[in-house]
Scaffold this motif. Structure first.
Motif: not given
Ligand SMILES: [Mn+2]
Ligand SMILES: O=C(COP(=O)(O)O)[C@@H](O)[C@H](O)[C@H](O)[C@H](O)COP(=O)(O)O
Ligand SMILES: [Mn+2]
Length: 345
Positions: A97, A99-101, A225
């Motif tokens: 991921d 770019c998580e967020g 996630e």
């Molecule tokens: Mn994510």
């Protein structure tokens, strides 16, 4: 696997975080995501490995993805036999991921990170792009709390395991309509709720460390996630359980396929027939070796975000390994070619 890959995967998440952080606060989540994907791919392709992406991202919102099945690493190239000895080669699966967020980055909010998990081939559950009900808790509560129990029961168990009153517990829940009843139940039981808009990987992993003031994650987020969170919790001995959610009525956001029946058929077509199965961390991240690596984009509970200076940057990353039983925080100064200043603070 860990020795050779450990340092390089730190650079993978660092490069993704730096690229994304340049778009922090600019209101453009897709760009913040895209540059992270590209930076992650570019750095991964310089590693002496044969990697396969088993969890990418982007299906939900057409974001640019490191796509599922994509092969990465020098030893995946067509001319790999010129560089890589097949006898020495470890084939690895990677969940990413970059770019998580994305919303957190776009709006300059805390808690975003570039993150990935690595294991041997077949060592990570190739979760479909579904939702997942999740329960994360500290190592002391591992195997004692249970996603099949009510929030009230789990809070009692957690309070005993952590030797603190329910009032002293903080539970992270994503602020979503689907969680209204859950939030009320947690509050009625006496615990405190920390609502987050995005970023449940950081919340899950925070449960693994004492001192974050986060004791539990409850509620429904995304399944990919969930696997990445499970890898971290498996590596550090924390509690994680996940259950796929396929009924749009439960999720309410509507981003989960056309109908419950269509979703069930999709799961079946992926050979997931026990659709209500509760997976624990060892099932979601089952490989002998499991590595989790993350680098803060914006600052959060676990890591500081990227700080730029005169072309250079400082990053903070976290690598958790089940093999060496380490959670290693790595603080890096990245110097640009013509840095006049190497900023320490
Ligand atoms: Mn994510
Ligand atoms: O907040 C999240 C967004 O991730 P990303 O798209 O990589 O920026 C994740 O931590 C959540 O697990 C999840 O994606 C979210 O709950 C699903 O979205 P939503 O329908 O808004 O709840
Ligand atoms: Mn993402």
């Amino acid at each position: 696997m860990e020795n050779t890959l450990g340092l390089e995967i730190i650079e993978v998440v660092e490069q993704a975080a730096i690229a994304s952080a340049r778009w922090m606060g600019k209101g453009e989540k897709n760009t913040a995501d895209q540059v992270a994907v590209e930076a992650m791919r570019e750095r991964m392709n310089k590693i002496y490995m044969r990697g396969r992406i088993v969890i990418g991202e982007g299906e939900r919102d057409d974001a640019p993805m490191l796509y599922i099945g994509e092969e990465v690493g020098i030893c995946s190239r067509e001319d790999a036999k010129d560089f890589c000895n097949p006898d020495e080669l470890v084939e690895i699966d990677i969940a990413v991921d970059p770019c998580e967020g994305t919303n957190l980055v776009a709006y300059g909010q805390p808690g975003s990170m570039a993150v990935l998990a690595i294991s041997q081939k077949g060592g990570l559950f190739a979760a479909p792009d579904f939702y997942m009900k999740k329960l994360a808790a500290p190592p002391a509560a591992k195997g004692k709390v249970d996603i099949n129990k009510s929030a009230t029961e789990n809070l009692k168990i957690l309070s005993e395991c952590l030797d603190r009153s329910i009032e002293e517990l903080v539970v992270v829940v994503m602020k979503r309509e689907r969680h209204n009843d859950l939030i009320k139940e947690i509050r009625d039981a006496g615990a405190r709720v920390q609502l987050i808009s995005d970023g449940d990987v950081g919340a899950a992993v925070s449960c693994g460390f004492a001192g974050t003031n986060i004791h539990c994650l409850m509620g429904i987020g995304a399944a990919p996630e969930g696997v990445i969170s499970a890898a971290a919790m498996r590596a550090m001995g924390g509690h994680f359980q996940g259950q796929l959610i396929y009924d749009p009525e439960v999720v309410k956001t509507g981003l989960i396929g056309e109908s419950k029946q269509a979703n069930i058929e999709r799961l079946n077509s992926m050979n997931i027939t026990d659709i209500d199965k509760v997976y624990d961390a060892h099932e979601l991240a089952s490989g002998e070796t499991v590595l989790f690596a993350a680098c803060g984009i914006t600052s959060g509970n676990l890591m500081q975000g990227v700080r730029f200076f005169h072309g250079g940057a400082r990053t903070q990353s976290l690598v958790i390994s089940n093999q060496s039983k380490t959670a290693r925080f790595v603080d890096t100064i990245h110097m640009s070619g013509d840095s006049k200043v190497v900023q320490l603070h």
